[in-house]
Design an enzyme around this catalytic site. Structure first.
Site, PDB file in Angstrom:
ATOM      1  N   SER A 110     -34.377  -6.134  27.379  1.00 24.54           N
ATOM      2  CA  SER A 110     -33.128  -5.657  27.973  1.00 24.54           C
ATOM      3  C   SER A 110     -32.954  -4.178  27.641  1.00 24.54           C
ATOM      4  O   SER A 110     -33.139  -3.770  26.493  1.00 24.54           O
ATOM      5  CB  SER A 110     -31.942  -6.447  27.423  1.00 24.54           C
ATOM      6  OG  SER A 110     -30.726  -5.821  27.810  1.00 24.54           O
ATOM      7  N   TYR A 137     -31.837 -14.408  40.538  1.00 22.80           N
ATOM      8  CA  TYR A 137     -30.510 -14.101  40.004  1.00 22.80           C
ATOM      9  C   TYR A 137     -29.736 -13.296  41.051  1.00 22.80           C
ATOM     10  O   TYR A 137     -28.825 -13.802  41.695  1.00 22.80           O
ATOM     11  CB  TYR A 137     -30.630 -13.338  38.685  1.00 22.80           C
ATOM     12  CG  TYR A 137     -29.316 -12.910  38.033  1.00 22.80           C
ATOM     13  CD1 TYR A 137     -28.119 -12.873  38.727  1.00 22.80           C
ATOM     14  CD2 TYR A 137     -29.279 -12.521  36.699  1.00 22.80           C
ATOM     15  CE1 TYR A 137     -26.929 -12.482  38.134  1.00 22.80           C
ATOM     16  CE2 TYR A 137     -28.085 -12.132  36.084  1.00 22.80           C
ATOM     17  CZ  TYR A 137     -26.922 -12.105  36.819  1.00 22.80           C
ATOM     18  OH  TYR A 137     -25.754 -11.714  36.218  1.00 22.80           O
ATOM     19  N   LYS A 144     -40.200 -12.349  27.403  1.00 22.05           N
ATOM     20  CA  LYS A 144     -39.742 -11.656  28.610  1.00 22.05           C
ATOM     21  C   LYS A 144     -39.935 -10.158  28.420  1.00 22.05           C
ATOM     22  O   LYS A 144     -39.427  -9.573  27.463  1.00 22.05           O
ATOM     23  CB  LYS A 144     -38.271 -11.962  28.884  1.00 22.05           C
ATOM     24  CG  LYS A 144     -37.779 -11.426  30.223  1.00 22.05           C
ATOM     25  CD  LYS A 144     -36.414 -11.992  30.561  1.00 22.05           C
ATOM     26  CE  LYS A 144     -36.015 -11.613  31.984  1.00 22.05           C
ATOM     27  NZ  LYS A 144     -34.724 -12.250  32.354  1.00 22.05           N
ATOM     28  N   ASN A 150     -26.417  -3.647  35.661  1.00 23.16           N
ATOM     29  CA  ASN A 150     -25.575  -4.167  34.591  1.00 23.16           C
ATOM     30  C   ASN A 150     -25.918  -3.488  33.271  1.00 23.16           C
ATOM     31  O   ASN A 150     -27.061  -3.137  33.021  1.00 23.16           O
ATOM     32  CB  ASN A 150     -25.721  -5.696  34.481  1.00 23.16           C
ATOM     33  CG  ASN A 150     -26.788  -6.113  33.496  1.00 23.16           C
ATOM     34  OD1 ASN A 150     -26.560  -6.159  32.281  1.00 23.16           O
ATOM     35  ND2 ASN A 150     -27.991  -6.401  34.010  1.00 23.16           N
ATOM     36  N   ARG A 151     -24.897  -3.318  32.469  1.00 24.18           N
ATOM     37  CA  ARG A 151     -25.085  -2.875  31.086  1.00 24.18           C
ATOM     38  C   ARG A 151     -24.211  -3.757  30.189  1.00 24.18           C
ATOM     39  O   ARG A 151     -23.427  -3.280  29.364  1.00 24.18           O
ATOM     40  CB  ARG A 151     -24.747  -1.380  30.934  1.00 24.18           C
ATOM     41  CG  ARG A 151     -23.405  -0.935  31.488  1.00 24.18           C
ATOM     42  CD  ARG A 151     -23.124   0.520  31.095  1.00 24.18           C
ATOM     43  NE  ARG A 151     -21.868   1.013  31.607  1.00 24.18           N
ATOM     44  CZ  ARG A 151     -21.726   1.716  32.740  1.00 24.18           C
ATOM     45  NH1 ARG A 151     -22.795   1.988  33.483  1.00 24.18           N
ATOM     46  NH2 ARG A 151     -20.535   2.135  33.123  1.00 24.18           N
ATOM     47  N   GLY A 175     -32.703  -6.882  41.576  1.00 18.43           N
ATOM     48  CA  GLY A 175     -32.587  -7.091  43.009  1.00 18.43           C
ATOM     49  C   GLY A 175     -33.756  -6.529  43.785  1.00 18.43           C
ATOM     50  O   GLY A 175     -34.859  -6.340  43.266  1.00 18.43           O
ATOM     51  N   ASN A 222     -30.146  -2.714  27.564  1.00 18.17           N
ATOM     52  CA  ASN A 222     -28.738  -2.517  27.230  1.00 18.17           C
ATOM     53  C   ASN A 222     -28.391  -2.737  25.758  1.00 18.17           C
ATOM     54  O   ASN A 222     -27.227  -2.659  25.385  1.00 18.17           O
ATOM     55  CB  ASN A 222     -27.869  -3.425  28.106  1.00 18.17           C
ATOM     56  CG  ASN A 222     -28.088  -3.148  29.572  1.00 18.17           C
ATOM     57  OD1 ASN A 222     -28.159  -1.999  29.988  1.00 18.17           O
ATOM     58  ND2 ASN A 222     -28.237  -4.203  30.362  1.00 18.17           N
ATOM     59  N   THR A 223     -29.383  -3.046  24.930  1.00 19.12           N
ATOM     60  CA  THR A 223     -29.206  -3.104  23.484  1.00 19.12           C
ATOM     61  C   THR A 223     -30.040  -1.984  22.875  1.00 19.12           C
ATOM     62  O   THR A 223     -31.256  -1.942  23.093  1.00 19.12           O
ATOM     63  CB  THR A 223     -29.648  -4.469  22.914  1.00 19.12           C
ATOM     64  OG1 THR A 223     -28.785  -5.491  23.431  1.00 19.12           O
ATOM     65  CG2 THR A 223     -29.576  -4.482  21.406  1.00 19.12           C
ATOM     66  N   ASN A 253     -37.939  -8.299  33.300  1.00 16.61           N
ATOM     67  CA  ASN A 253     -36.529  -8.011  33.121  1.00 16.61           C
ATOM     68  C   ASN A 253     -36.106  -6.934  34.125  1.00 16.61           C
ATOM     69  O   ASN A 253     -36.863  -6.582  35.031  1.00 16.61           O
ATOM     70  CB  ASN A 253     -36.275  -7.545  31.676  1.00 16.61           C
ATOM     71  CG  ASN A 253     -34.910  -7.950  31.162  1.00 16.61           C
ATOM     72  OD1 ASN A 253     -33.905  -7.824  31.861  1.00 16.61           O
ATOM     73  ND2 ASN A 253     -34.852  -8.429  29.923  1.00 16.61           N
ATOM     74  N   THR A 254     -34.907  -6.397  33.949  1.00 13.69           N
ATOM     75  CA  THR A 254     -34.414  -5.339  34.832  1.00 13.69           C
ATOM     76  C   THR A 254     -35.132  -4.017  34.567  1.00 13.69           C
ATOM     77  O   THR A 254     -35.764  -3.829  33.529  1.00 13.69           O
ATOM     78  CB  THR A 254     -32.900  -5.135  34.634  1.00 13.69           C
ATOM     79  OG1 THR A 254     -32.644  -4.867  33.245  1.00 13.69           O
ATOM     80  CG2 THR A 254     -32.132  -6.379  35.051  1.00 13.69           C
ATOM     81  N   PHE A 277     -25.630  -8.048  26.045  1.00  9.79           N
ATOM     82  CA  PHE A 277     -25.707  -9.347  25.353  1.00  9.79           C
ATOM     83  C   PHE A 277     -24.325  -9.859  24.935  1.00  9.79           C
ATOM     84  O   PHE A 277     -24.132 -10.330  23.813  1.00  9.79           O
ATOM     85  CB  PHE A 277     -26.605  -9.257  24.113  1.00  9.79           C
ATOM     86  CG  PHE A 277     -28.078  -9.163  24.393  1.00  9.79           C
ATOM     87  CD1 PHE A 277     -28.600  -9.243  25.677  1.00  9.79           C
ATOM     88  CD2 PHE A 277     -28.969  -8.979  23.336  1.00  9.79           C
ATOM     89  CE1 PHE A 277     -29.968  -9.150  25.915  1.00  9.79           C
ATOM     90  CE2 PHE A 277     -30.345  -8.887  23.560  1.00  9.79           C
ATOM     91  CZ  PHE A 277     -30.839  -8.969  24.851  1.00  9.79           C
TER      92      PHE A 277
END
Length: 366
Positions: A183, A326, A226, A118-119, A276, A185-186, A255-256, A122
């Protein structure tokens, strides 16, 4: 079997993000129907097992299996998720102001790898709307953590103000808080995990938590940090030392990941955070390292690639007091929660433990 035979084939034919929204909206709707929550509990609830009940940071958890942040981003389905067997859940990540997140598509399934990329960036409704959702959810049946972050347009030099704003706006609604600085992605967010930036941020967070505790009264609320799984050696050592020195209540690991090692699916090259099965060992090793570095004195919540009771148990033995799922929930469905708890009971019994607390960090004593 209902999920795997009926719901999953339908959802997996849909765009992943559309399926995500359909699931959240559906769970919200069912939980708010007359008798809806009782129906969900009848189908999925986990029996009260005394050996799995856990107390951590002043909170009681009926079982150690929680929902990780990112699924219920806007706290829209708290009553629904609270009714399917979880011992606790996170909502968010939430930022002070609403934001749309990154461009579509931004969520990808990798079935061959039992993973997601995922990207999202937020995407969320902001603190005011989340507060309203949590108010509407009513009385809690499980602890709810609020996962907080900064808006994309906020420079790192001003990040602490965003985290303070989240705490101010939501302190009365969360049972504990999670500072998301990991994250991928930010832009530049992960830079907040290091050095003086981390020290200043956590000092500001702790100060705001104290101010809100004084304002609201009652029991002081825990706050955890986290962290990312893509740290190595001295980076982990310095970060953990800074976190311990800050006085926060614990760590969520992890986190990922931005690693793509071993992936086979066609989406393996997509930008974003990977979650995953590929994260299972990586996050467990990080938990082991943190527990060792802190001599087991700082509570850890383990997250990353938990698909079986053995996966969860490995994280507990490595040092986690609680665990979160998740991605496995997407692939396995809500029946996973009961299977994890029942499997944990069997693994405890096999090792001669009478309570799950005895298994926490057991790998370090073997």
């Amino acid at each position: 079997m209902l999920y795997k035979n009926i719901a999953k084939p339908v959802l997996f034919r849909m765009d992943p993000e559309k399926a995500h929204h359909l699931t959240i909206d559906g769970l919200h709707t069912v939980a708010n129907l007359p008798g809806g929550r009782a129906l969900l509990r009848g189908m999925y609830s986990v029996p009260a097992y005394a050996e799995l009940e856990t107390s951590l940071c002043g909170l009681r958890f009926a079982n150690p299996v929680g929902l990780a942040a990112g699924l219920d981003k806007n706290a829209k389905a708290v009553p629904g998720f609270s009714s399917i067997g979880f011992g606790f859940m996170e909502v968010g990540t939430v930022t002070p102001k609403p934001q749309a997140g990154n461009e579509l598509p931004r969520l990808f399934r990798l079935p061959e790898d039992a993973a997601l990329i995922n990207r999202m960036g937020f995407n969320n409704v902001g603190i005011e709307t989340m507060a309203e959702h949590l108010r509407q959810a009513g009385k809690r049946t499980i602890p709810v953590a609020v996962n907080i972050g900064k808006n994309k347009v906020t420079p790192n030099e001003q990040a602490e103000e965003d985290y303070r704003a989240c705490i101010r706006g939501l302190y009365g609604y969360g049972d504990f808080f999670v500072v998301n600085i990991s994250s991928p992605n930010t832009p530049d967010l992960r830079n907040l995990q290091h050095g003086d930036d981390l020290s200043r941020l956590l000092a500001a967070v702790q100060d705001e938590m104290k101010l809100q505790h004084q304002k609201h009264g009652g029991q002081a609320k825990p706050v955890l940090v986290k962290i990312a799984p893509d740290l190595e050696g001295d980076e982990i050592t310095y970060m953990v030392r800074t976190i311990v020195d800050s006085g926060v209540s614990g760590i969520i690991a992890s986190n990922t990941t931005i690693s793509r090692a071993g992936l086979t699916n066609k989406h393996k090259g997509e930008t974003g955070g990977l979650s995953g099965r590929p994260l299972t060992e990586k996050s467990t090793q990080l938990i082991h390292t943190i527990y060792s570095a802190t001599e087991g004195k700082l509570p850890i919540i383990g997250s990353g690639g938990i698909f079986s009771a053995q996966d969860a148990y490995d994280k507990i033995r490595a040092g986690a007091s609680l665990v979160e799922v998740y991605t496995a929930l997407i692939y396995e469905g809500p029946g996973l929660i009961r299977r994890l708890n029942e499997g944990l009971r069997e693994l405890l019994r096999k090792d001669g433990f009478k309570h799950i607390s005895e298994a926490v960090g057991a790998a370090h004593r073997s």
